[in-house]
Design an enzyme around this catalytic site. Structure first.
Site, PDB file in Angstrom:
ATOM      1  N   HIS A  42       6.178   5.072  -2.773  1.00  0.00           N
ATOM      2  CA  HIS A  42       7.302   5.388  -1.875  1.00  0.00           C
ATOM      3  C   HIS A  42       7.048   6.722  -1.151  1.00  0.00           C
ATOM      4  O   HIS A  42       7.854   7.651  -1.226  1.00  0.00           O
ATOM      5  CB  HIS A  42       8.617   5.430  -2.684  1.00  0.00           C
ATOM      6  CG  HIS A  42       9.849   5.357  -1.832  1.00  0.00           C
ATOM      7  ND1 HIS A  42      10.473   6.473  -1.333  1.00  0.00           N
ATOM      8  CD2 HIS A  42      10.577   4.308  -1.379  1.00  0.00           C
ATOM      9  CE1 HIS A  42      11.542   6.107  -0.629  1.00  0.00           C
ATOM     10  NE2 HIS A  42      11.622   4.799  -0.636  1.00  0.00           N
ATOM     11  N   HIS A  88      19.334  -0.074   0.144  1.00  0.00           N
ATOM     12  CA  HIS A  88      18.833   0.556   1.369  1.00  0.00           C
ATOM     13  C   HIS A  88      17.820  -0.429   1.949  1.00  0.00           C
ATOM     14  O   HIS A  88      16.992  -0.974   1.198  1.00  0.00           O
ATOM     15  CB  HIS A  88      18.161   1.905   1.085  1.00  0.00           C
ATOM     16  CG  HIS A  88      19.123   3.057   1.065  1.00  0.00           C
ATOM     17  ND1 HIS A  88      18.901   4.196   0.311  1.00  0.00           N
ATOM     18  CD2 HIS A  88      20.304   3.246   1.711  1.00  0.00           C
ATOM     19  CE1 HIS A  88      19.918   5.039   0.491  1.00  0.00           C
ATOM     20  NE2 HIS A  88      20.773   4.485   1.340  1.00  0.00           N
ATOM     21  N   ASP A 134      14.255   4.320  -6.001  1.00  0.00           N
ATOM     22  CA  ASP A 134      14.485   5.634  -5.368  1.00  0.00           C
ATOM     23  C   ASP A 134      15.442   6.447  -6.227  1.00  0.00           C
ATOM     24  O   ASP A 134      16.535   6.004  -6.542  1.00  0.00           O
ATOM     25  CB  ASP A 134      15.113   5.451  -3.978  1.00  0.00           C
ATOM     26  CG  ASP A 134      14.117   4.938  -2.965  1.00  0.00           C
ATOM     27  OD1 ASP A 134      13.009   4.561  -3.370  1.00  0.00           O
ATOM     28  OD2 ASP A 134      14.456   4.932  -1.764  1.00  0.00           O
ATOM     29  N   HIS A 138      18.066  -0.904  -5.098  1.00  0.00           N
ATOM     30  CA  HIS A 138      19.277  -0.462  -4.390  1.00  0.00           C
ATOM     31  C   HIS A 138      19.251  -1.085  -3.002  1.00  0.00           C
ATOM     32  O   HIS A 138      18.210  -1.563  -2.537  1.00  0.00           O
ATOM     33  CB  HIS A 138      19.343   1.065  -4.329  1.00  0.00           C
ATOM     34  CG  HIS A 138      18.259   1.708  -3.543  1.00  0.00           C
ATOM     35  ND1 HIS A 138      16.936   1.660  -3.909  1.00  0.00           N
ATOM     36  CD2 HIS A 138      18.286   2.398  -2.373  1.00  0.00           C
ATOM     37  CE1 HIS A 138      16.212   2.303  -3.025  1.00  0.00           C
ATOM     38  NE2 HIS A 138      16.997   2.754  -2.077  1.00  0.00           N
ATOM     39  N   ASP A 145      15.054  -0.488   3.403  1.00  0.00           N
ATOM     40  CA  ASP A 145      13.609  -0.460   3.128  1.00  0.00           C
ATOM     41  C   ASP A 145      13.266  -1.109   1.779  1.00  0.00           C
ATOM     42  O   ASP A 145      12.089  -1.309   1.460  1.00  0.00           O
ATOM     43  CB  ASP A 145      13.030   0.967   3.220  1.00  0.00           C
ATOM     44  CG  ASP A 145      13.687   1.972   2.296  1.00  0.00           C
ATOM     45  OD1 ASP A 145      14.927   1.905   2.134  1.00  0.00           O
ATOM     46  OD2 ASP A 145      12.979   2.832   1.742  1.00  0.00           O
TER      47      ASP A 145
END
Ligand SMILES: [Zn+2]
Length: 298
Positions: A265, A63, A211, A61, A65
């Protein structure tokens, strides 16, 4: 054999010992990255891996990070005169890759091929299929479009020559090759099927959740996986419900009948991961908390 190197096991904020998300995966001559958080290229150098060998990058995804390291990695590949195309997969990858290539004063001398990945529904989609393995994906549940990925080696069948010889008089030779290729042959007027005289060798399977809060789709994708690498930001699923807790990740591994669970994570609040590992082990015994530079052979 699948080789896995954890290059980053932190979450939104890195720590001195945990970089942003990135996992290196190698199957024979194919090297690929799953996520590419900031600082990934230095992690690649430290792990003594060769970034020029990466031909596919799978982003779970967008994001930062999970992708901010793409800019610098592409730049370095460019400076090192890469010419081979690089494939980038992810939800809405076409839009994001084009935006990244538009940033600043630069242009790549190699093609960056972006493949958008479905991020809604519960279908498993095949993204890559080689002679040896496939990479598939399924949508997961996060605050933005997000997916999980699976690398699976193809199942193979090995002819049990003793059995084939006893039952049909089949000897080692070109006919065995033909049987493996066609699935059946006729020998001395008798039909021999591959299923009849062979042993199934299940291909290895590695799944990475990206995530996500705990989600049914991951269980579907991770069915019988040898390794499930799962988001474990906290010890327990928090009220934001955007990440999975150690306990929930372990429940997913159990429901999927996975062989091993690797937690990753982690929130920066955990300096000691034994608490998370303990939580997971209560539900699923074969749980391990990943560390940056941890290596695994499957
Ligand atoms: Zn993240």
């Amino acid at each position: 054999m699948i080789e896995i190197v954890f290059l980053g096991t932190g979450s939104g904020v890195p720590t001195p010992v945990r970089n942003h998300a990135a996992i290196w995966l190698r199957y024979e001559g194919d090297s690929m990255l799953f996520d590419c958080g900031e600082g990934t290229q230095r992690q690649i150098f430290k792990a003594r891996l060769n970034f020029m060998k990466i031909d596919r990058i799978f982003i779970t995804h967008w994001h930062a990070d999970h992708w901010a390291g793409l800019i610098s990695l592409l730049l370095t590949m460019n400076l090192e005169n890469r010419r081979r195309p690089l494939h980038v997969y992810g939800p809405e990858a076409d839009r994001f890759v084009s935006d990244i290539l538009d940033l600043g004063y630069w242009g790549t001398k190699f093609k960056v091929v972006a493949t958008p990945v479905p991020y809604e529904g519960d279908e498993i989609t095949t993204l890559v299929r080689t002679n040896d393995f496939s990479v598939t994906t399924i949508p997961v549940e996060h605050s933005v479009p997000a997916v999980a990925y699976c690398l699976k080696e193809h199942d193979t069948r090995n002819v049990d020559i003793k059995k084939a010889s006893k039952l049909y008089g089949l000897k080692q030779g070109p006919m065995v090759g033909k049987l493996k290729e066609k699935g059946k042959i006729i020998l001395k007027g008798k039909e021999i099927t591959l299923d009849d005289v062979s042993i199934l060798k299940k291909g290895k399977k590695v799944v990475y959740s990206g995530d996500t809060r705990s989600c049914e789709n991951v269980i579907k994708l991770a069915q019988d996986a040898d390794v499930l690498i799962h988001d474990t930001t906290f010890a327990e699923e928090m009220e934001d419900r955007m990440h999975t807790g150690a306990k929930e990740a372990a429940q997913i591994a159990k429901k999927a009948c996975a062989k091993q669970l690797i937690l990753t994570h982690f929130s920066r609040r955990y300096t000691d991961l034994s608490e998370l590992e303990k939580e997971a082990k209560k539900v699923f015994r074969n749980s391990v908390a990943a560390k940056d530079f941890m290596k695994l052979l499957v």
